[in-house]
Motif scaffolding. Sequence first.
Motif, PDB file in Angstrom:
ATOM      1  N   PRO A  46       0.796  -1.225   0.000  1.00 46.47           N
ATOM      2  CA  PRO A  46       0.000   0.000   0.000  1.00 46.47           C
ATOM      3  C   PRO A  46       0.833   1.281   0.000  1.00 46.47           C
ATOM      4  O   PRO A  46       0.516   2.226  -0.723  1.00 46.47           O
ATOM      5  CB  PRO A  46      -0.838  -0.131   1.274  1.00 46.47           C
ATOM      6  N   HIS A  47       1.911   1.318   0.800  1.00 49.81           N
ATOM      7  CA  HIS A  47       2.688   2.563   0.863  1.00 49.81           C
ATOM      8  C   HIS A  47       3.383   2.843  -0.462  1.00 49.81           C
ATOM      9  O   HIS A  47       3.620   4.013  -0.813  1.00 49.81           O
ATOM     10  CB  HIS A  47       3.706   2.507   2.014  1.00 49.81           C
ATOM     11  N   GLU A  48       3.699   1.803  -1.239  1.00 46.97           N
ATOM     12  CA  GLU A  48       4.322   2.026  -2.539  1.00 46.97           C
ATOM     13  C   GLU A  48       3.324   2.679  -3.505  1.00 46.97           C
ATOM     14  O   GLU A  48       3.694   3.571  -4.284  1.00 46.97           O
ATOM     15  CB  GLU A  48       4.812   0.702  -3.116  1.00 46.97           C
ATOM     16  N   VAL A  49       2.079   2.242  -3.443  1.00 49.59           N
ATOM     17  CA  VAL A  49       1.048   2.830  -4.303  1.00 49.59           C
ATOM     18  C   VAL A  49       0.852   4.301  -3.942  1.00 49.59           C
ATOM     19  O   VAL A  49       0.768   5.173  -4.818  1.00 49.59           O
ATOM     20  CB  VAL A  49      -0.272   2.051  -4.167  1.00 49.59           C
ATOM     21  N   ALA A  50       0.796   4.596  -2.643  1.00 51.78           N
ATOM     22  CA  ALA A  50       0.632   5.982  -2.198  1.00 51.78           C
ATOM     23  C   ALA A  50       1.820   6.840  -2.604  1.00 51.78           C
ATOM     24  O   ALA A  50       1.664   7.991  -3.032  1.00 51.78           O
ATOM     25  CB  ALA A  50       0.423   6.025  -0.690  1.00 51.78           C
ATOM     26  N   GLU A  51       3.021   6.285  -2.472  1.00 51.20           N
ATOM     27  CA  GLU A  51       4.220   7.055  -2.817  1.00 51.20           C
ATOM     28  C   GLU A  51       4.324   7.345  -4.310  1.00 51.20           C
ATOM     29  O   GLU A  51       5.013   8.289  -4.711  1.00 51.20           O
ATOM     30  CB  GLU A  51       5.462   6.304  -2.331  1.00 51.20           C
ATOM     31  N   LEU A  52       3.627   6.566  -5.127  1.00 49.87           N
ATOM     32  CA  LEU A  52       3.579   6.848  -6.558  1.00 49.87           C
ATOM     33  C   LEU A  52       2.656   8.011  -6.883  1.00 49.87           C
ATOM     34  O   LEU A  52       2.628   8.490  -8.021  1.00 49.87           O
ATOM     35  CB  LEU A  52       3.118   5.605  -7.324  1.00 49.87           C
ATOM     36  N   GLY A  53       1.884   8.465  -5.892  1.00 50.03           N
ATOM     37  CA  GLY A  53       1.017   9.621  -6.095  1.00 50.03           C
ATOM     38  C   GLY A  53      -0.457   9.297  -6.206  1.00 50.03           C
ATOM     39  O   GLY A  53      -1.249  10.160  -6.600  1.00 50.03           O
ATOM     40  N   TYR A  54      -0.853   8.085  -5.819  1.00 47.84           N
ATOM     41  CA  TYR A  54      -2.256   7.703  -5.946  1.00 47.84           C
ATOM     42  C   TYR A  54      -3.008   7.935  -4.645  1.00 47.84           C
ATOM     43  O   TYR A  54      -2.516   7.630  -3.555  1.00 47.84           O
ATOM     44  CB  TYR A  54      -2.371   6.242  -6.375  1.00 47.84           C
TER      45      TYR A  54
END
Length: 396
Positions: A46-54
């Motif tokens: 989840p944190h990777e998805v958020a860090e991509l800007g989503y």
Amino acid sequence: MSALEIQHRDPGTLARAGVLRTPHGEIRTPAFVPLATKATVKSLLPHEVAELGYDMVLGNTFHLFLDPGHERIRRFRGLHEFMGWRAPIITDSGGFQVFSMGHGTVADEVKGRAPMGQERMGKILAIEEDGVAFRSYLNGETLFMGPETSMEIQGALGSDIALVFDECTPFNVTREYTQRSTERTHRWLDRCLAWHDARGPEGQLVYGISQGGVHEDLRVESTQAVASRPVDGIAIGGSLGADKPQMYEVVSWATAAIADDPRPRHLLGIGEVDDLIRGVELGIDTFDCAMPTRLGRHGVAVVNDPERRWRVDLTAGRFKDSDEPLLEGCPCPACALGYTRGYLRYLVHARELTGQRLLTLHNLAYLSRLMQRLRAAIAEGTLAATAAALRAGELP
């Protein structure tokens, strides 16, 4: 009052930029929404998805209903806690997945049974006014989904945005069937809203879905019918045509019919680079699609190459010795860490999970930057020039 605050409009198109507010946070619009079909964006944390800007992901009502089951997810205090994504979630209704299994006797109308040989796992058994009976693709169990079922599942999941149950007619049905199906979808919409008013989670937004296929009058009537209900947003679904020009035309019919409506608009299942650009111009606020994650799992990267549909297929043998990066200047891990097309091609060929992860990260990073550029252009009044540059393959 609309959940969408429109902060900027493009004077030359229907494009708009703003903030969509939900119980679990805000979504900057226009936005692309990655699929977390089975409570995960495949291969990513989840944190990777958020860090991509989503800001938001989409969970799949149908698949989560089959496994692990909505009651189990309810015991985990909802989908946000279950999957560790505590930002906004939109859930589809399950209608697309149910109807994509095959209509059986769609030509024989509502009360027909599936023809001999089609009553097997993963097939519709009957379409009735109450809903749809079907066989589970997991074990052949006979199950039922209707408007109330769909809303109950989405209520248990606790999503921020729930889509109403609708019939997704295939492209090859008659106009007469499309009309009858669309009218039934409107009746199902009313039942979804009634269930949600009586039992739905507090704060959950409900989107209606425009149907009508590729028939202009039916599409406009359906969009206006959905907009006449007390829905929180309007999604555009169903058959959008045989090619991109027809799809853009169908979408334009729908958005023109609600051009002054301040409620958010969602385009279902669309995520190609050129489709996102055109969709924003046509007034779409949010999109979802499996494209970037599915391509990544199959060795395909999104790059600045409009002549090849913005794709490079790393399964091709010509990349074995390539020392080129995927995309110069891209900030994703695959590019920023200096991995070459040759190395990524090797990972794909060897079926190493690292390759799937890196390409998924890259593809989602690309679409995130694309949407950032579009949002900024709307705010700055430069959408026409920016869209032309993006269509030419100019994304740093």
